[in-house]
Design a protein around this motif. Structure first.
Motif, short mmCIF file in Angstrom:
data_model
loop_
_atom_site.label_atom_id
_atom_site.label_comp_id
_atom_site.label_asym_id
_atom_site.label_seq_id
_atom_site.Cartn_x
_atom_site.Cartn_y
_atom_site.Cartn_z
N ASP A 1 -12.80 8.23 16.91
CA ASP A 1 -13.95 7.37 16.66
C ASP A 1 -15.00 8.08 15.81
N ALA A 2 -15.25 9.35 16.11
CA ALA A 2 -16.22 10.12 15.34
C ALA A 2 -15.74 10.30 13.91
N LEU A 3 -14.44 10.54 13.73
CA LEU A 3 -13.89 10.69 12.38
C LEU A 3 -14.03 9.38 11.61
N GLU A 4 -13.75 8.25 12.26
CA GLU A 4 -13.89 6.96 11.60
C GLU A 4 -15.34 6.72 11.15
N THR A 5 -16.29 7.06 11.98
CA THR A 5 -17.70 6.93 11.63
C THR A 5 -18.02 7.77 10.41
N GLU A 6 -17.53 8.98 10.37
CA GLU A 6 -17.79 9.88 9.25
C GLU A 6 -17.15 9.36 7.96
N VAL A 7 -15.95 8.81 8.07
CA VAL A 7 -15.27 8.26 6.89
C VAL A 7 -16.07 7.10 6.32
N TYR A 8 -16.55 6.19 7.17
CA TYR A 8 -17.36 5.06 6.69
C TYR A 8 -18.67 5.54 6.06
N ARG A 9 -19.29 6.55 6.64
CA ARG A 9 -20.54 7.08 6.09
C ARG A 9 -20.29 7.68 4.71
N THR A 10 -19.21 8.41 4.57
CA THR A 10 -18.88 9.03 3.29
C THR A 10 -18.59 7.96 2.23
N ARG A 11 -17.85 6.93 2.59
CA ARG A 11 -17.56 5.84 1.64
C ARG A 11 -18.84 5.16 1.18
N ARG A 12 -19.76 4.93 2.11
CA ARG A 12 -21.02 4.29 1.78
C ARG A 12 -21.81 5.15 0.79
N GLU A 13 -21.82 6.43 1.00
CA GLU A 13 -22.54 7.33 0.10
C GLU A 13 -21.90 7.36 -1.28
N ARG A 14 -20.58 7.32 -1.34
CA ARG A 14 -19.88 7.36 -2.63
C ARG A 14 -20.09 6.08 -3.43
N ARG A 15 -20.35 4.96 -2.78
CA ARG A 15 -20.59 3.69 -3.47
C ARG A 15 -21.99 3.62 -4.05
N GLY A 16 -22.74 4.65 -3.85
CA GLY A 16 -24.08 4.67 -4.42
C GLY A 16 -25.15 4.11 -3.52
N GLN A 17 -24.80 3.76 -2.32
CA GLN A 17 -25.83 3.30 -1.40
C GLN A 17 -26.62 4.50 -0.94
N ALA A 18 -27.83 4.20 -0.57
CA ALA A 18 -28.68 5.28 -0.11
C ALA A 18 -28.10 5.86 1.17
N PRO A 19 -27.90 7.16 1.20
CA PRO A 19 -27.38 7.77 2.43
C PRO A 19 -28.43 7.73 3.53
N ILE A 20 -27.94 7.78 4.72
CA ILE A 20 -28.85 7.85 5.86
C ILE A 20 -29.47 9.23 5.85
N ARG A 21 -30.79 9.26 5.77
CA ARG A 21 -31.47 10.54 5.67
C ARG A 21 -31.78 11.11 7.04
N GLN A 22 -31.54 12.39 7.12
CA GLN A 22 -31.86 13.12 8.34
C GLN A 22 -33.27 13.69 8.18
N PRO A 23 -34.03 13.81 9.25
CA PRO A 23 -35.37 14.40 9.15
C PRO A 23 -35.27 15.83 8.63
N ARG A 24 -36.22 16.18 7.76
CA ARG A 24 -36.23 17.52 7.18
C ARG A 24 -36.72 18.51 8.23
N LYS A 25 -36.10 19.66 8.16
CA LYS A 25 -36.57 20.73 9.02
C LYS A 25 -37.47 21.62 8.19
N ASP A 26 -38.67 21.82 8.65
CA ASP A 26 -39.60 22.70 7.93
C ASP A 26 -39.17 24.14 8.15
N THR A 27 -39.14 24.86 7.05
CA THR A 27 -38.82 26.29 7.16
C THR A 27 -40.08 27.08 6.94
N ALA A 28 -40.27 28.06 7.73
CA ALA A 28 -41.49 28.86 7.65
C ALA A 28 -41.26 30.13 6.91
#
Length: 119
Positions: free
Chosen positions: A92-119
């Protein structure tokens, strides 16, 4: 494993399902089946002897109540034969990752993760 032998019969399995939510008298249980009351009594005796139900007296009646502990023991024993080893969740986790990757390759905006501030 008396529990395994007790649940081998479909009538006894149905009785356990009936008792899952609330205790019932033998008469209430028998009303759900097209078999004789003595037959229901024999099934209840087998379930009692296997420790799957308890008979609790209440006045002149006895209420039969489910005791799921032997079923948990049986489930634990049966788990040793489960060869999935968690593969279903991994697939199930692999399937989710495959769909996310396909969405990103089609040019859709990827789901953004919150930035981690580096000090």
């Amino acid at each position: 494993m008396e529990a395994a032998a007790a649940i081998a019969d479909p009538v006894r399995r149905e009785i356990l399902i009936l008792l899952r939510e609330t205790g019932r008298t033998a008469g209430e249980i028998a009303a759900h089946f097209d078999i004789s009351r003595p037959a229901i009594s024999r099934h209840l005796r087998v379930l009692r002897e296997a420790g799957l139900v308890r008979a609790e007296p209440s006045g002149r009646e006895r209420f039969y109540v489910l005791d799921p502990a032997p079923l948990a023991e049986l489930a634990g024993w049966l788990a040793q034969f489960d060869s999935s080893g968690g593969w279903e969740q991994r697939l199930d986790a692999l399937e989710t990752e495959v769909y996310r990757t396909r969405r990103e390759r089609r040019g859709q905006a990827p789901i953004r993760q919150p930035r981690k501030d580096t000090a």
